[in-house]
Motif scaffolding. Structure first.
Motif, PDB file in Angstrom:
ATOM      1  N   UNK A  56       0.587  -1.153   0.082  1.00  0.00           N
ATOM      2  CA  UNK A  56       0.022  -0.278   0.042  1.00  0.00           C
ATOM      3  C   UNK A  56       0.826   1.327  -0.035  1.00  0.00           C
ATOM      4  N   UNK A  57      -0.175   2.142  -0.855  1.00  0.00           N
ATOM      5  CA  UNK A  57       0.796   3.042  -0.767  1.00  0.00           C
ATOM      6  C   UNK A  57      -0.296   4.216  -0.927  1.00  0.00           C
ATOM      7  N   UNK A 153      -8.177  10.241  -5.271  1.00  0.00           N
ATOM      8  CA  UNK A 153      -7.400   9.132  -5.760  1.00  0.00           C
ATOM      9  C   UNK A 153      -8.422   7.734  -5.859  1.00  0.00           C
ATOM     10  N   UNK A 154      -7.899   6.820  -6.784  1.00  0.00           N
ATOM     11  CA  UNK A 154      -8.573   5.302  -7.041  1.00  0.00           C
ATOM     12  C   UNK A 154      -8.065   4.289  -6.486  1.00  0.00           C
ATOM     13  N   UNK A 179       0.817   5.395 -13.225  1.00  0.00           N
ATOM     14  CA  UNK A 179       0.448   6.020 -12.348  1.00  0.00           C
ATOM     15  C   UNK A 179      -0.829   6.162 -11.323  1.00  0.00           C
ATOM     16  N   UNK A 180      -1.068   7.555 -10.794  1.00  0.00           N
ATOM     17  CA  UNK A 180      -1.939   6.938  -9.975  1.00  0.00           C
ATOM     18  C   UNK A 180      -3.436   7.360 -11.112  1.00  0.00           C
ATOM     19  N   UNK A 244      -3.132  -0.457  -3.540  1.00  0.00           N
ATOM     20  CA  UNK A 244      -3.866   0.276  -2.657  1.00  0.00           C
ATOM     21  C   UNK A 244      -3.533   1.951  -2.632  1.00  0.00           C
ATOM     22  N   UNK A 245      -4.234   2.755  -2.159  1.00  0.00           N
ATOM     23  CA  UNK A 245      -3.459   4.009  -2.200  1.00  0.00           C
ATOM     24  C   UNK A 245      -3.491   4.718  -0.633  1.00  0.00           C
ATOM     25  N   UNK A 246      -2.777   5.090   0.264  1.00  0.00           N
ATOM     26  CA  UNK A 246      -3.849   5.014   1.466  1.00  0.00           C
ATOM     27  C   UNK A 246      -2.965   6.851   1.331  1.00  0.00           C
TER      28      UNK A 246
END
Length: 249
Positions: A56-57, A153-154, A179-180, A244-246
């Motif tokens: 997770x980033x 963000x997704x 990519x985000x 995942x993006x946190x």
């Protein structure tokens, strides 16, 4: 059956209804709630499939807030030099790039961050030939307040593979791209595209050539060889999700 026939009709009908209702509940539980098999369903995550081994980033909570970031114009007359973007502050994306590159180790960054709203091919091949200028496109964006567009963000998207149809020998072999993926949460950016479409149609443009909703907003984080686009066969929507993006508070 003789005992049931002796019951009053309304009692008999109620009993049958109860039996059928219970059977229906069992059937639904079997199809949708079972622990395994064709009918089992994972938790609702919007249909996104992440790489099970991906970390997770973290992204700064205000990274996608651009209302204080100046608009950047791209109106170069050279081929593919004109396009429309929502400009973002690069600093938080530089941090994300460093985190991603710590594992990838071979990536390059452009040194800036943005979401492309109208692509260079759309300007050069569709809008421009119909008489829609980049100045008119930017004027529509300014009236709509493009720098105040609300994004969320997704996921972190990744492409790690070869192109399905390399255009040249130089495009053969493996590519790595991150990519985000973002959501146009309130339709602000697609609203701008719809206004551009109205102008395009008013100037006689063929509607089938420009789809306002044909839009996959994202922020390029890094790549090893070059960025990749729809023209390469790469779609950067939720299908592209890798990790995942946190949001960091």
């Amino acid at each position: 059956m003789a005992g049931m026939q002796a019951l009053p009709r309304n009692v008999l009908l109620a009993a049958v209804a109860s039996i059928l209702s219970a059977a229906a509940l069992v059937l639904v539980a079997t199809i949708f709630g079972g622990p395994s098999g064709l009918g089992s369903r994972p938790a609702d995550d919007g249909g996104i499939i992440y790489d099970p081994g991906a970390p997770t980033f973290t992204l700064c909570a205000g990274a996608l807030d651009s209302h204080n970031v100046p608009f950047t114009s791209h109106s170069d007359e050279r081929p593919f030099g004109s396009y429309l973007q929502q400009t973002l502050d690069f600093a938080p994306f530089e941090e994300l790039f460093s985190a991603v590159n710590a594992s990838a180790g071979t990536l390059r960054t452009r040194g800036e961050a943005h979401v492309t709203v109208v692509t260079p091919p759309e300007v050069d091949r569709v809008l421009g030939p119909a008489g829609v200028t980049i100045g008119e496109i930017e004027a529509i964006a300014a009236r709509a307040g493009i720098q105040r567009a609300r994004l969320s963000p997704v996921c972190l998207g990744r492409f790690a593979g070869t192109l399905p149809n390399p255009a040249t020998k130089a495009d053969e072999g493996a590519f790595l791209l991150y990519s985000l993926v973002v959501a146009d949460s309130f339709g602000d950016l697609v609203g701008i595209r719809r206004e551009i479409f109205k102008l395009y149609r008013a100037k006689g443009g063929e509607g089938a050539l420009f789809q306002p909703e044909g839009f996959w907003p994202h922020v390029t984080i890094g790549y090893d060889r070059r960025d990749l686009f729809i023209e390469d066969g790469i779609y950067k929507g939720p299908n592209y999700c890798y990790a995942h993006i946190r949001l960091a508070t």
